[in-house]
Design an enzyme around this catalytic site. Structure first.
Site: not given
Lengths: 286, 286
Positions: B43, B116, B153
């Site tokens: 990430e 994300k 994540c």
């Protein structure tokens, strides 16, 4: 008052329904005597695991939700002043059967009725032959310790089911189960299946910040070896208690207030992107 | 042609963005030289983990999706004839930033762009300060080996995200990540967090019958110790490869045709009760 004494009763089918009910009653009395306040039985508790084979004879052993079997268990829960989760083969009408469960409170009142939503049909697990898909949604019930929801066996593989219960406030999700190994499966496969089975249920605890209890039968029926290993997991997936592969009353003490504590550290419910989840209502999106 | 050689690059932030990009390029060349066909970076690969602190200065280091950084990585993927998953701090417009990733194919073409969807905001993980929530849905891309999807994540804690990707055909889901322990956390907590982190991602593999790869950074930044332990899991949750806590190129060979094999044994997609899942689109149901 959030601390609750839970017991999971894991046992083998003793060969007849009468002896099975009697055996369970002895184990329920023992669990209550050992201090259990909430007692969870395994899937289709009074019967053999009917899904092992397609056999029309099993329909005759089904019970109405207000029939003699549930009345008997209700009298027991009242006598012992315990909460009892009773999974059973329900007949709702002529030719209409469900894989169901009721929760009986410490007064013997039926306070929850669930019908298994996800029905398997696989070698050794012929449930679509017996059971219509559940039609009572995902109910939860208030107990003196917190909110309780029930899912049954195959439901445990579907994150959606646990999530819906959590969204309805469940702090403890119990999974009465009948899972085992077929004669055709190797020890390696059995170990992989058992690991995946425990992992997926622990993941529901983690994703939802809830306690999870799985109650599985033991013994060999029609060539299937039910592997037991009932367990209780805390709201971050940690194993609190785990049974072996033999008959066992598995006890665990749960503080359901930990649900809120864990969700403050891991605030997943704050961040769900509900505006992006519409595809979940489709079978497939291509 | 379903067998694919995957590499996950796990490393520490070396102190400057220039040196970080250079270091990653060396590691990507090494991974390609060792036979990797698909390479996944961690990430925000070129930066420190910006979420550790609220610091306006980090916005200056963001990149446009068609800017110099992605052009440089694109040239590299073309030169090495590899597929490259590049997670980065995206600037989309004045004051509009995302935690994003692109997939570059072996011609250097940008074939997937993801932002994300689930953004954390917790001690040591101040991402809501930096990033708007993703607005590109859950894209998947056809590769020569099968369909690939990217999540980032915090997305990994949400079963919904993995499920939507699977419903769109993903056979491999990769999770570039930055997760670690704060100075205030005990070793026991760190072990519990790591176990839950691996368990929830393995559960997405199980529930969906997909391969999962998690790529986490290592090293200490602003008091956070990133714990590495990048791993690859097969479509029934089995660990195929796992890294330690230091810099590492983690290789795994995946046969994406196993997805269909596993789903024949465990046919969860047949049995999803999509008629009962409407509550999933709500924040809370009480």
């Amino acid at each position: 008052m959030s601390i609750c004494s839970l017991a999971c009763i894991q046992c083998a089918y003793p060969g007849s329904i009468t002896s099975s009910v009697e055996h369970h009653i002895r184990l329920i009395r023992a669990a209550a005597n050992e201090g259990a306040q909430v007692i969870v039985l395994q899937e289709l508790f009074q019967q053999p695991y009917v899904g092992a084979r397609v056999d029309e004879a099993h329909f005759s052993d089904a019970s109405a939700v207000d029939g003699a079997l549930i009345q008997q268990m209700s009298a027991l829960s009242k006598e012992l002043a315990i909460w009892l989760v009773v999974p059973f083969f329900e007949q709702a009408g002529p030719g209409v059967y469900y894989n169901a469960a009721v929760v009986l409170d410490d007064q013997g009142e039926r306070v929850l009725h669930y019908r298994k939503n996800h029905i398997p049909e696989d070698p050794g697990f012929h449930e679509k032959y017996y059971f219509a898909p559940g039609d009572l949604g995902y109910p939860v019930v208030d107990t003196p310790w917190g909110k309780l929801g029930v899912l049954i066996c195959w439901d445990q593989w579907f994150p959606e089911a646990a999530r819906v219960l959590a969204l309805q406030g469940a702090q403890l999700v119990v999974y009465p189960t009948a899972i085992g190994s077929l004669e055709t499966e190797s020890k390696t496969e059995m170990a992989a299946f058992h690991d995946a089975w425990q992992t997926i249920q622990r993941s529901h605890a983690i994703a939802n910040g809830v306690f999870v209890a799985a109650v599985n039968r033991v013994g060999v029926e029609s060539g299937t070896t039910f592997w037991g290993h009932s367990f209780v997991a805390g709201p971050f997936g940690e194993i609190l208690a785990e049974a072996g592969e033999k008959e066992e009353i598995l006890h665990a003490t749960l503080d359901l207030s930990e649900v809120e504590t864990v969700r403050k550290t891991w605030p997943f419910f704050r961040d769900r992107r509900i505006d992006t989840y519409a595809p979940l209502l489709k079978r497939w999106t291509q």
